[in-house]
Design a protein around this motif. Structure first.
Motif, PDB file in Angstrom:
ATOM      1  N   GLN A   1      48.915  90.324 -11.354  1.00 51.96           N
ATOM      2  CA  GLN A   1      49.134  90.096 -12.773  1.00 51.96           C
ATOM      3  C   GLN A   1      47.949  89.253 -13.289  1.00 51.96           C
ATOM      4  N   PHE A   2      47.920  89.039 -14.618  1.00 52.82           N
ATOM      5  CA  PHE A   2      46.774  88.353 -15.210  1.00 52.82           C
ATOM      6  C   PHE A   2      46.596  86.939 -14.658  1.00 52.82           C
ATOM      7  N   LYS A   3      47.708  86.182 -14.503  1.00 52.81           N
ATOM      8  CA  LYS A   3      47.591  84.828 -13.979  1.00 52.81           C
ATOM      9  C   LYS A   3      47.047  84.840 -12.556  1.00 52.81           C
ATOM     10  N   ASP A   4      47.524  85.786 -11.745  1.00 55.40           N
ATOM     11  CA  ASP A   4      47.019  85.902 -10.378  1.00 55.40           C
ATOM     12  C   ASP A   4      45.531  86.236 -10.377  1.00 55.40           C
ATOM     13  N   PHE A   5      45.136  87.054 -11.343  1.00 58.07           N
ATOM     14  CA  PHE A   5      43.731  87.436 -11.472  1.00 58.07           C
ATOM     15  C   PHE A   5      42.855  86.205 -11.725  1.00 58.07           C
ATOM     16  N   ILE A   6      43.338  85.301 -12.574  1.00 52.37           N
ATOM     17  CA  ILE A   6      42.588  84.067 -12.852  1.00 52.37           C
ATOM     18  C   ILE A   6      42.524  83.184 -11.611  1.00 52.37           C
ATOM     19  N   GLU A   7      43.653  83.071 -10.903  1.00 52.86           N
ATOM     20  CA  GLU A   7      43.677  82.228  -9.709  1.00 52.86           C
ATOM     21  C   GLU A   7      42.793  82.792  -8.603  1.00 52.86           C
ATOM     22  N   GLU A   8      42.756  84.114  -8.470  1.00 56.22           N
ATOM     23  CA  GLU A   8      41.887  84.749  -7.472  1.00 56.22           C
ATOM     24  C   GLU A   8      40.422  84.488  -7.771  1.00 56.22           C
ATOM     25  N   ASN A   9      40.107  84.325  -9.050  1.00 52.91           N
ATOM     26  CA  ASN A   9      38.721  84.085  -9.483  1.00 52.91           C
ATOM     27  C   ASN A   9      38.579  82.664 -10.049  1.00 52.91           C
ATOM     28  N   SER A  10      39.234  81.712  -9.408  1.00 53.73           N
ATOM     29  CA  SER A  10      39.297  80.351  -9.934  1.00 53.73           C
ATOM     30  C   SER A  10      37.931  79.681 -10.042  1.00 53.73           C
ATOM     31  N   GLN A  11      37.056  79.921  -9.072  1.00 53.42           N
ATOM     32  CA  GLN A  11      35.729  79.314  -9.128  1.00 53.42           C
ATOM     33  C   GLN A  11      34.937  79.884 -10.304  1.00 53.42           C
TER      34      GLN A  11
END
Length: 274
Positions: free
Chosen positions: A11-21
């Motif tokens: 999901q979108f939130k997971d997408f942000i966390e996966e690309n946190s750096q």
């Protein structure tokens, strides 16, 4: 710069966390004036801007409006407590908004999901960012005002110190300019203390007052008369020639029970040493 990663199940939130750096790098790039202040803000106010940005984005994406409002209030109090520059906060939130939309655009491109109602989503996300800002500023302003009022009250108390010598005699040393506001504070505090502590004599030391206008002198005499009605005699100490001249020019009459002495030492000897 790192490349985006994406998995279909995200999901979108997971997408942000996966690309946190990458999220952090993009956010700091957007916040030109704040990026060099992150360590200082963490040190001074224990405020982790990056962590808080992820928290805010999570509340926005998951539509957790109550948590969003509570978080905004908490942030407002923290920034007011440590007197952080509010311009930094505004720039930081706008940088979060731009970074959020940049990531959403990448998310759509990678997911190839065409089912999104962009206009509805744009309204929801931007409204929540705006709600956060509004709540933050209200919280910041209210708490800042409460701090200022508390500090002002403390200063006011210190500006009219009534020092007990014994249970019935007190010294009131006045230092600095006596204006209308300070006269109001003096009247309230002096009469309150007399009533509560049953003070019989007050040594009002004016030797540290460089100047006082005629109107404030008249008010001061009225306060002394009020104290006399409450059973407390006032001894005026250290009157300067400017004070005496204005009293004479205005034809102001002191209460018959009001005495004047040159120094506090004289007053202490006369009233306390037998």
């Amino acid at each position: 710069m790192e490349k985006f990663t994406y998995e279909d199940s995200f999901q979108f939130k997971d997408f942000i966390e996966e690309n946190s750096q990458l999220f952090k790098d993009t956010l700091l790039k957007e916040a030109v004036n704040v990026r060099d202040k992150t360590d200082e803000i963490l040190r001074v106010g224990n405020i982790d801007l990056i962590t808080n940005a992820h928290t805010l984005v999570g509340y926005i994406i998951e539509e957790r409006d109550k948590e969003l409002q509570a978080f905004a209030e908490q942030e407002g109090i923290a920034w007011a407590t440590y007197s952080m520059a509010i311009s930094f906060k505004l720039e930081w939130i706008q940088a979060i908004r731009r970074t959020l939309w940049y990531f959403f655009n990448k998310y759509i491109l990678l997911s190839k999901d065409k089912s999104f109602n962009f206009f509805e989503l744009e309204k929801q996300i931007n409204n929540r960012v705006d709600d956060f800002l509004n709540t933050f500023f209200i919280s910041y302003t209210k708490y800042k005002d409460s701090l200022i009022n508390a500090q002002r009250e403390q200063v006011e108390k210190l500006s009219v110190p009534i020092i007990p010598i014994n249970p019935f005699v007190c010294v009131l040393p006045l230092i600095g300019t006596i204006d209308a506001q300070r006269i109001d504070i003096l009247e309230d505090k002096m009469l309150t203390e007399i009533g509560e502590k049953r003070i019989q004599t007050i040594f009002m030391d004016l030797s540290g007052v460089p100047n006082i206008n005629s109107d404030e002198i008249f008010r001061l005499i009225q306060i002394i008369d009020s104290a006399s009605l409450m059973g407390c005699n006032t001894v005026l100490i250290g009157l300067r020639k400017e004070f005496v001249r204005k009293v004479t020019e205005r034809g102001i009459k002191l209460n018959e029970s009001t005495k004047t002495l040159g120094t506090l030492q004289q007053a202490l000897r006369e009233y306390l040493i037998t």
